[in-house]
Every structure is written in C-alpha cells, then in structure tokens.
Enzyme design. Structure first.
Site, PDB file in Angstrom:
ATOM      1  N   ILE A 157       0.839  -1.197   0.000  1.00  0.00           N
ATOM      2  CA  ILE A 157       0.000   0.000   0.000  1.00  0.00           C
ATOM      3  C   ILE A 157       0.876   1.250   0.000  1.00  0.00           C
ATOM      4  O   ILE A 157       1.795   1.389   0.822  1.00  0.00           O
ATOM      5  CB  ILE A 157      -0.938   0.026   1.224  1.00  0.00           C
ATOM      6  CG1 ILE A 157      -1.784  -1.256   1.280  1.00  0.00           C
ATOM      7  CG2 ILE A 157      -1.824   1.265   1.168  1.00  0.00           C
ATOM      8  CD1 ILE A 157      -2.657  -1.495   0.085  1.00  0.00           C
ATOM      9  N   LYS A 158       0.569   2.153  -0.902  1.00  0.00           N
ATOM     10  CA  LYS A 158       1.342   3.394  -1.036  1.00  0.00           C
ATOM     11  C   LYS A 158       0.528   4.548  -0.468  1.00  0.00           C
ATOM     12  O   LYS A 158      -0.629   4.752  -0.846  1.00  0.00           O
ATOM     13  CB  LYS A 158       1.655   3.619  -2.518  1.00  0.00           C
ATOM     14  CG  LYS A 158       2.797   4.569  -2.812  1.00  0.00           C
ATOM     15  CD  LYS A 158       3.066   4.540  -4.323  1.00  0.00           C
ATOM     16  CE  LYS A 158       4.260   5.387  -4.702  1.00  0.00           C
ATOM     17  NZ  LYS A 158       4.464   5.371  -6.179  1.00  0.00           N
ATOM     18  N   VAL A 159       1.148   5.300   0.452  1.00  0.00           N
ATOM     19  CA  VAL A 159       0.461   6.426   1.088  1.00  0.00           C
ATOM     20  C   VAL A 159       1.344   7.665   1.016  1.00  0.00           C
ATOM     21  O   VAL A 159       2.576   7.557   0.955  1.00  0.00           O
ATOM     22  CB  VAL A 159       0.117   6.126   2.571  1.00  0.00           C
ATOM     23  CG1 VAL A 159      -0.796   4.915   2.688  1.00  0.00           C
ATOM     24  CG2 VAL A 159       1.377   5.933   3.397  1.00  0.00           C
TER      25      VAL A 159
END
Length: 219
Positions: free
Chosen positions: A82-84
C-alpha cells in the site's frame, strides 16, 4: 540494490520481468491514468507478473478513507504494497497497516526529516524523489545520503526506495550511497545496459566470427 520498474504498462513490465532482474513494481494514479485501463484490473495483472512488491496507491487524503481503500487494495494479491503520501494522515495509516503486517510505501518524501518520520511510523519503504528535488535547484543525492546516515544511526528497517530517477547516473549514485531500492522507468533500466565500448566489442566479435565461416549448432 533492488530494481523496481516505475510504470503501469503491462508490456513493459513483462519485458523487464523476463530479464530476471526485476524485484518489484511501483505505480501511482498518474501512471494508471496514462495506461487508460481500470485501476483494479491493471493492478491485479501486474501482481500476477511479478513476485515482488507492487505499490498500489490510495487516493484519499483522510485516514479513515485511506484505511478503507487500503483494505480493498490489499485484497487484490498478497504482494500488494500500500502506497500512502507523507502526510500526518498518511503516516497514521502507515502505522496502522504495518502494525498488522501490511507492507507500506510512504511516497512523496522530500526531506530527511520526513524520512525519519516515515521510519518511526514503521514504513516498509520510503520514496524520496531525487529528480523532482533536482528540478528545484537542490541535490537529490544529498537527500539520499542524509536519509541513509540517519537510518544507519538508529538501525531503522525502513528501506530507502529512490524514486523520480531520471538517468543511469542517479542509479549509480544511489548504489554508491547504499540505497536499498531504485525504481525507474523502463527506459532508464534499459539505459543501464548501454556502453559504447560494449557495442564496439560486439561488433568486433561478430565481424571476426563471420570471417571464420563457422556456426555453432543450435539443435
């Protein structure tokens, strides 16, 4: 140093994966939009092509919605990362996700202080953008060196994923500094193979071999 390809183009990813040198993939909303395809569909296809982490980015800006989007994204495949964004809500989301074993790539890092925060939030990867740093009159590689120094000081497990790479020199300098990962457009990866002396050497070998009139049996 691990090599990730920064694209959502399936043909490019397959070509890079076939070399055996690809360790992962990074995507973002801009790259997905450029592909012209459905976000979930293309992400699933990418995950099927590579064994390493595939960064899929949330688009929400608040923590609660980021968590809901992350829950959807991590169901796509086991290798989704997951990229945040590097914001307060992004790091809050990072802390929550990594606490239950989900890999997280914290993106849009432009300072060593931000990278320190990402590491304290338990990020799997932090993505400092060297090319954009250079575009603004700064030295992107100095940023990578500073982050490496800080992470080594405190033995952080967060991996430095150098992003916004524009050329093979960025890759070389990242490797010399000790970055863990370099994510590159396909053209930059291909550029790493290139050297005029290699090309000239091959030309010479081919010319000399043709003069012998021989062939090597292939069956």
């Amino acid at each position: 140093m691990k090599f990730f390809v920064d694209t959502a183009d399936i043909a490019d990813i397959k070509e890079m994966a076939d070399t055996g040198l690809l360790d992962g993939v990074t995507t973002n909303p801009s790259l997905i939009a450029k592909s012209g395809r459905d976000f979930m569909e293309v992400t699933k296809e990418i995950c099927d092509l590579v064994d390493g982490p595939v960064s899929a980015e949330v688009v929400a800006l608040d923590h609660d919605t980021m968590m809901k989007e992350a829950e959807t994204l991590r169901k796509i495949a086991d290798n989704v990362c997951i990229k945040v964004p590097l914001t307060i809500d992004g790091l809050k989301t990072c802390k929550k996700l990594t606490s239950d074993g989900t890999k997280v790539n914290v993106t849009l890092c432009f300072s060593a202080n931000q990278a320190l925060l990402a590491a304290k939030a338990g990020a799997t990867f932090v993505s400092p953008f060297v090319g954009r740093h250079d575009d603004n009159g700064l030295d992107g590689m100095e940023l990578i060196a500073a982050i490496r120094h800080i992470y080594d000081n405190y033995d952080f497990g967060t991996e430095i994923l150098v992003a916004s790479i524009r050329n093979p020199v960025h890759v070389l300098k990242s490797a010399l500094i000790g970055a863990d990962v370099a994510t590159m457009p396909p053209a930059v990866i291909k550029g790493l193979f290139k050297h005029i002396l290699t090309d000239k050497g091959i030309e010479g070998f081919v010319a000399d071999w043709e003069k012998t009139g021989q062939t090597i049996p292939t069956s």
